[in-house]
Design an enzyme around this catalytic site. Structure first.
Site, PDB file in Angstrom:
ATOM      1  CD1 TRP A   1    -121.766 -15.382 -27.882  1.00 17.92           C
ATOM      2  CD2 TRP A   1    -120.580 -14.544 -26.179  1.00 17.92           C
ATOM      3  NE1 TRP A   1    -122.244 -14.127 -27.607  1.00 17.92           N
ATOM      4  CE2 TRP A   1    -121.541 -13.579 -26.576  1.00 17.92           C
ATOM      5  CE3 TRP A   1    -119.725 -14.229 -25.133  1.00 17.92           C
ATOM      6  CZ2 TRP A   1    -121.668 -12.350 -25.953  1.00 17.92           C
ATOM      7  CZ3 TRP A   1    -119.840 -13.000 -24.506  1.00 17.92           C
ATOM      8  CH2 TRP A   1    -120.804 -12.085 -24.924  1.00 17.92           C
TER       9      TRP A   1
ATOM     10  CG  HIS B   1    -144.799  11.037 -18.235  1.00 18.59           C
ATOM     11  ND1 HIS B   1    -144.886  12.184 -17.479  1.00 18.59           N
ATOM     12  CD2 HIS B   1    -145.948  10.338 -17.991  1.00 18.59           C
ATOM     13  CE1 HIS B   1    -146.028  12.178 -16.801  1.00 18.59           C
ATOM     14  NE2 HIS B   1    -146.685  11.063 -17.092  1.00 18.59           N
TER      15      HIS B   1
ATOM     16  CD  GLU C   1    -139.624 -11.923 -22.815  1.00 15.47           C
ATOM     17  OE1 GLU C   1    -139.275 -12.939 -23.453  1.00 15.47           O
ATOM     18  OE2 GLU C   1    -138.829 -11.276 -22.096  1.00 15.47           O
TER      19      GLU C   1
ATOM     20  CE  LYS D   1    -132.081 -20.810 -23.935  1.00 13.44           C
ATOM     21  NZ  LYS D   1    -133.269 -20.001 -24.285  1.00 13.44           N
TER      22      LYS D   1
ATOM     23  CB  CYS E   1    -117.653 -21.382 -24.898  1.00 11.65           C
ATOM     24  SG  CYS E   1    -117.026 -19.705 -25.025  1.00 11.65           S
TER      25      CYS E   1
ATOM     26  CE  LYS F   1    -138.057 -14.029 -25.965  1.00 13.70           C
ATOM     27  NZ  LYS F   1    -137.161 -13.260 -25.148  1.00 13.70           N
TER      28      LYS F   1
ATOM     29  NE  ARG G   1    -122.777 -24.030 -22.998  1.00 12.91           N
ATOM     30  CZ  ARG G   1    -123.267 -23.802 -21.787  1.00 12.91           C
ATOM     31  NH1 ARG G   1    -124.498 -24.177 -21.509  1.00 12.91           N
ATOM     32  NH2 ARG G   1    -122.534 -23.214 -20.866  1.00 12.91           N
TER      33      ARG G   1
ATOM     34  CD  GLU H   1    -133.632 -11.912 -26.544  1.00  8.32           C
ATOM     35  OE1 GLU H   1    -132.844 -12.373 -25.709  1.00  8.32           O
ATOM     36  OE2 GLU H   1    -134.783 -12.344 -26.696  1.00  8.32           O
TER      37      GLU H   1
ATOM     38  CG  ASN I   1    -118.007 -21.739 -20.917  1.00  7.97           C
ATOM     39  OD1 ASN I   1    -118.005 -20.522 -21.074  1.00  7.97           O
ATOM     40  ND2 ASN I   1    -119.106 -22.401 -20.591  1.00  7.97           N
ATOM     41  N   GLY I   2    -115.432 -19.509 -20.102  1.00 11.20           N
ATOM     42  CA  GLY I   2    -115.307 -18.628 -18.954  1.00 11.20           C
ATOM     43  C   GLY I   2    -114.286 -17.532 -19.198  1.00 11.20           C
TER      44      GLY I   2
END
Length: 614
Positions: free
Chosen positions: A74, A510, A487, A609, A2, A491, A27, A494, A100-101
């Site tokens: 968030w 496999h 990666e 983020k 946040c 991306k 954030r 996301e 925040n937390g």
């Protein structure tokens, strides 16, 4: 997770806080709120949605006042809605808080407060905390600062908070454990924020709170710092910020992500600047030079990270073992901290994090230090928690990364880790002086080669249009480029919300090959260096099953061009440096596909983020 912003001073607080929230929206962006004190009362407004929605809704309240706090959220406890948004009042209406937390024991505290007559409008742990502070203040008959301190000694969890009392309108009380909090120091004014970006145009002097520290920020007086646990006086260390305003603006690009993709040539160069002296055959890294014996005598290197940083760690595993011949284990920090790992004093732990605040990675560091391991941090944010907790380390110098989907952090992390591996390889004598100079010279050319790779953007945009409506995608690579496949897949999912998976190319047989048909795009990294013929065989297997092949190849490649539906060329380089180039087209593909699908590229749903809670 946040974003926290606060202001106390001689300016109008509203525009400062709103602009600060917009800069911190990376954030958290499912809701936002602001509380202002106009001299007689607190004017509070909050809403589900973006900061722009808050700005419009704030027309309904008085925007007067030179003191205020704001928050962009968030969601953790309680769904994103107006009621669960911050700030939160205490029952009396005297106190207001942003947080925040996570307060892990909030339910037991809430039950006790309910017995004492407190009521709760939201589902949040934050509303519980502000009422706990109020209860302490009332029953213990103490000032706000002492009440915050006593209350925080009763909670379990992580937090960065800012609390305001309308009966004491010349101060804001802030505290930190696990989540970052900075105080900007101006001329007779103070700024409070989760990072420095909200106040960089007003001051470049800041104090970063340490864990379990609180501060009373009072108009006309110096910051008063104390330890939460034992009330010991702490002394603020004022840092001079290096960030500039241009770095946190879009600079003419449509999105921060695109800007940051195009910043990679400069970011990579800035990361090796002053460290890589190719003409002298020297790599100079203070964190290594001062602790060389720890690395030279290490039985193994353990790399801990999350997300994109974990992928950079996987690339580093290949580099360290190939060049320096040191055994490496790469661990998800979230799993490492809980599985009772075997750690000894002969281990070196490398912790990688863009923000330097990743909660699981921080916990892994603390665990490793308890066991006597040497901890080396790699992060992007100066003064961050990981930078302070590590025994030594190296900054990436990528500059601020605002886009939630990490791009330049990935390539600069690989750059730092490559320098580290090369330095150790030279010290250990695991390859010749000639080969060492070849690496240094080639690494110096990488920024120019990244610029060359970026020239494929118009072609990549065309390819993106072909596959923007896909439901699933596969990404394949081998050796150094297997982590790049992971990666690339990350991306895409996301920011475009397309399901995508990365695999070692040889593992396709496999299981994943069962998914391949004419509807399945398969992105294959097939550069000339490293298992090329094997990858060509994998491409032929895909083609025979009518899969759509998008290949990343070395410039001038003809063999893959005959097999693939689309080919994107990157310049030739050493195999161990190829991830710095092959990741560029995959970043651009993800970006363009997301834009074409109408997705919010910089603020993808459900993501934040900086992940400062488990």
């Amino acid at each position: 997770m946040c974003g926290i912003v606060g202001y106390i001073g001689h300016r109008d607080a509203f525009p400062i806080i709103i602009k600060g929230l917009q800069r911190l929206e990376y954030r958290g962006y499912d809701s936002a709120g602001i509380a202002l004190f106009d001299g007689s009362q607190i004017n509070l407004v909050k809403t589900k949605g973006k900061v722009e929605d808050l700005k419009q809704k704030a027309n309904s309240i008085s925007q007067e006042g030179s003191i205020g706090i704001g928050h962009t959220r968030w969601a953790t406890h309680g769904v994103p809605n107006d009621v669960n948004s911050h700030p939160h009042y205490s029952n009396s209406g005297d106190l207001v808080i942003i947080h925040n937390g996570i307060i892990e024991n909030y339910e037991s505290i809430k039950k006790e407060l309910t017995k004492r007559g407190y009521t709760f409008a939201s589902d949040t742990d934050t509303e519980v905390l502000v009422n706990l502070i109020e209860e302490v203040k009332k029953t213990e008959d103490v000032k706000l600062g002492q009440a915050v301190q006593i209350a925080l000694n009763q909670v379990v969890g992580a937090y960065a908070i800012a609390v305001f009392d309308r009966r004491k309108p010349d101060e804001i009380v802030v505290a930190k454990l696990g989540s970052p909090l900075a105080i900007g120091i101006g001329e007779n004014e103070f700024f409070i924020a989760s990072d420095a970006s909200p106040f960089i145009e007003f001051t470049n002097n800041a104090v970063y709170l340490e864990d379990e520290e609180m501060a009373i920020v009072r108009l006309g007086k110096e910051i008063k710092l104390r330890k939460i646990k034992n009330d010991a006086v702490a002394y603020p260390r004022i840092l001079e910020l290096q960030m500039n305003l241009e770095e946190i603006e879009k600079g003419g690009y449509d999105h921060f992500m695109l800007k940051e993709i195009y910043e990679q040539p400069r970011a990579i160069k800035d990361t090796y600047r002053g460290r890589l002296l190719a003409d002298q055959g020297i790599i100079r890294m203070a964190g290594i030079d001062q602790n060389l014996e720890k690395f030279m005598n290490a039985n193994r290197i353990i790399i801990v990270a999350c997300g994109t940083s974990w992928h950079a760690g996987l690339v580093a595993e290949y580099i360290f073992e190939d060049l320096a011949r040191i055994p490496v284990e790469v661990e998800y920090a979230s799993e490492f901290r809980y599985r009772n790992p075997v750690i000894t004093e002969k281990d070196v732990l490398i912790a990688i994090s863009q923000s330097g605040e990743t909660a699981d990675t921080l916990a892994a560091i603390k665990l490793a230090k308890e066991k006597g391991a040497f901890v080396f941090g790699v992060c992007n944010v100066v003064g961050s928690s990981i930078a302070r907790e590590s025994d030594a380390g190296a900054y990436t110098h990528a500059g601020p990364e605002i886009g939630v989907a990490s791009t330049k952090a990935f390539t600069t992390q690989i750059t730092v880790l490559t320098l580290l591996a090369l330095k150790l390889a030279k010290e250990k004598g695991t390859f010749s002086e000639t080969k060492f100079h070849e690496f240094l010279t080639e690494l110096e050319t990488i920024p120019n080669k990244v610029e060359k790779a970026l020239e494929a953007n118009p072609l990549i945009e065309i390819i993106s249009d072909v596959y923007k409506d896909s439901s699933n995608c596969l990404y394949l690579g081998r050796g150094y480029n297997f982590p790049v496949a992971l990666e690339g897949a990350l991306k895409l999912k996301e920011i475009s919300y397309i399901h995508a998976e990365g695999y070692p190319a040889a593992e396709m047989k496999h299981g994943p090959i069962a998914l391949i048909d004419e509807q399945m795009p398969v992105f294959v990294i097939a550069t000339k260096k490293g298992h090329y013929e094997k990858v060509v065989s994998n491409i032929q297997e895909i083609k025979s099953r009518k899969g759509k092949i998008i290949a990343i190849v070395t410039e001038g490649d003809e063999q893959v061009k005959e097999l693939a539906d689309h080919v994107i060329e990157v310049p030739e380089t050493l195999e161990s440096l190829s991830p710095l180039l092959t990741t560029i087209p995959l970043q651009l593909l993800s970006y363009h596909i997301a834009v074409m699908r109408g997705c919010n590229v910089d603020q993808p749903r459900n993501l934040a983020k900086s992940v400062t809670v488990e």
